[in-house]
Design a protein around this motif. Structure first.
Motif, PDB file in Angstrom:
ATOM      1  N   LYS A   8       9.712   2.201  -3.248  1.00 42.28           N
ATOM      2  CA  LYS A   8       9.954   3.226  -4.270  1.00 42.28           C
ATOM      3  C   LYS A   8       9.090   2.961  -5.498  1.00 42.28           C
ATOM      4  O   LYS A   8       8.492   3.877  -6.063  1.00 42.28           O
ATOM      5  N   GLU A   9       9.014   1.688  -5.919  1.00 45.00           N
ATOM      6  CA  GLU A   9       8.174   1.344  -7.074  1.00 45.00           C
ATOM      7  C   GLU A   9       6.713   1.704  -6.828  1.00 45.00           C
ATOM      8  O   GLU A   9       6.049   2.240  -7.711  1.00 45.00           O
ATOM      9  N   CYS A  10       6.238   1.418  -5.630  1.00 45.41           N
ATOM     10  CA  CYS A  10       4.846   1.731  -5.290  1.00 45.41           C
ATOM     11  C   CYS A  10       4.591   3.234  -5.369  1.00 45.41           C
ATOM     12  O   CYS A  10       3.613   3.672  -5.982  1.00 45.41           O
TER      13      CYS A  10
ATOM     14  N   THR B   9       0.839  -1.196   0.000  1.00 51.62           N
ATOM     15  CA  THR B   9       0.000   0.000   0.000  1.00 51.62           C
ATOM     16  C   THR B   9       0.876   1.249   0.000  1.00 51.62           C
ATOM     17  O   THR B   9       2.062   1.202   0.365  1.00 51.62           O
ATOM     18  N   GLU B  10       0.278   2.354  -0.386  1.00 51.09           N
ATOM     19  CA  GLU B  10       1.008   3.625  -0.403  1.00 51.09           C
ATOM     20  C   GLU B  10       1.466   3.993   1.004  1.00 51.09           C
ATOM     21  O   GLU B  10       2.608   4.440   1.203  1.00 51.09           O
ATOM     22  N   GLN B  11       0.603   3.781   1.984  1.00 55.03           N
ATOM     23  CA  GLN B  11       0.954   4.100   3.370  1.00 55.03           C
ATOM     24  C   GLN B  11       2.142   3.259   3.837  1.00 55.03           C
ATOM     25  O   GLN B  11       3.065   3.767   4.472  1.00 55.03           O
TER      26      GLN B  11
ATOM     27  N   GLY C 204      10.102   6.354   5.104  1.00 57.92           N
ATOM     28  CA  GLY C 204      10.132   7.442   6.080  1.00 57.92           C
ATOM     29  C   GLY C 204       9.812   8.786   5.463  1.00 57.92           C
ATOM     30  O   GLY C 204      10.453   9.785   5.786  1.00 57.92           O
ATOM     31  N   VAL C 205       8.839   8.818   4.555  1.00 61.07           N
ATOM     32  CA  VAL C 205       8.436  10.065   3.903  1.00 61.07           C
ATOM     33  C   VAL C 205       6.947  10.308   4.157  1.00 61.07           C
ATOM     34  O   VAL C 205       6.207   9.389   4.480  1.00 61.07           O
ATOM     35  N   SER C 206       6.538  11.547   3.982  1.00 60.23           N
ATOM     36  CA  SER C 206       5.131  11.903   4.196  1.00 60.23           C
ATOM     37  C   SER C 206       4.426  12.095   2.860  1.00 60.23           C
ATOM     38  O   SER C 206       5.048  12.022   1.800  1.00 60.23           O
ATOM     39  N   GLU C 207       3.148  12.359   2.939  1.00 60.66           N
ATOM     40  CA  GLU C 207       2.365  12.602   1.718  1.00 60.66           C
ATOM     41  C   GLU C 207       2.789  13.893   1.046  1.00 60.66           C
ATOM     42  O   GLU C 207       2.568  14.084  -0.150  1.00 60.66           O
TER      43      GLU C 207
END
Length: 122
Positions: free
Chosen positions: A105-107, A59-61, A68-71
């Motif tokens: 990263k692919e997601c 999933t994206e989340q 360790g990144v945000s939206e």
């Protein structure tokens, strides 16, 4: 009298063996019929494909947590974080973690391409 018990014991043992053989064959036939029916209707293939799809999908989340990144992170920040984690795991980490970082990263790449189709991520 003792001989009668031996004969009775052998008879009971033979009945148990024959009975379990019959029951085993019946269960095997029922199992084969169930597999045939599942294959004819496509249920078996669909179930297997669903299991494979579910086990591979991130999933994206989940991807954001791994990197360790945000939206609100830019694509450049994601790539920078990916490069850092990927290299760290290549040197002293595990292949499993490295592959998780790559899948994350692919997601996110797919997510960013959907949001901005005219600007492909680099």
């Amino acid at each position: 009298m003792l001989g009668g018990f031996r004969v009775a014991g052998k008879l009971i043992a033979n009945l148990i063996v024959m009975g379990s053989t019959i029951i085993g064959r019946a269960m095997l036939q029922a199992y084969r019929r169930a597999l045939d029916n599942a294959n004819k209707t496509g249920v078996a293939h669909e179930a297997i494909n669903n299991i494979r799809r579910a086990s591979k999908t991130m999933t994206e989340q989940e991807a954001r947590q791994i990197l360790g990144v945000s939206e609100n992170s830019t694509w450049e920040e994601i790539v920078q974080r990916y490069d850092n984690l990927f290299e760290r795991n290549a040197k002293s980490g595990s292949f499993y973690l490295q592959s998780k970082v790559h899948r994350a990263k692919e997601c996110l790449e797919t997510v960013y391409q959907k949001n901005k189709p005219d600007e492909p991520p680099t």
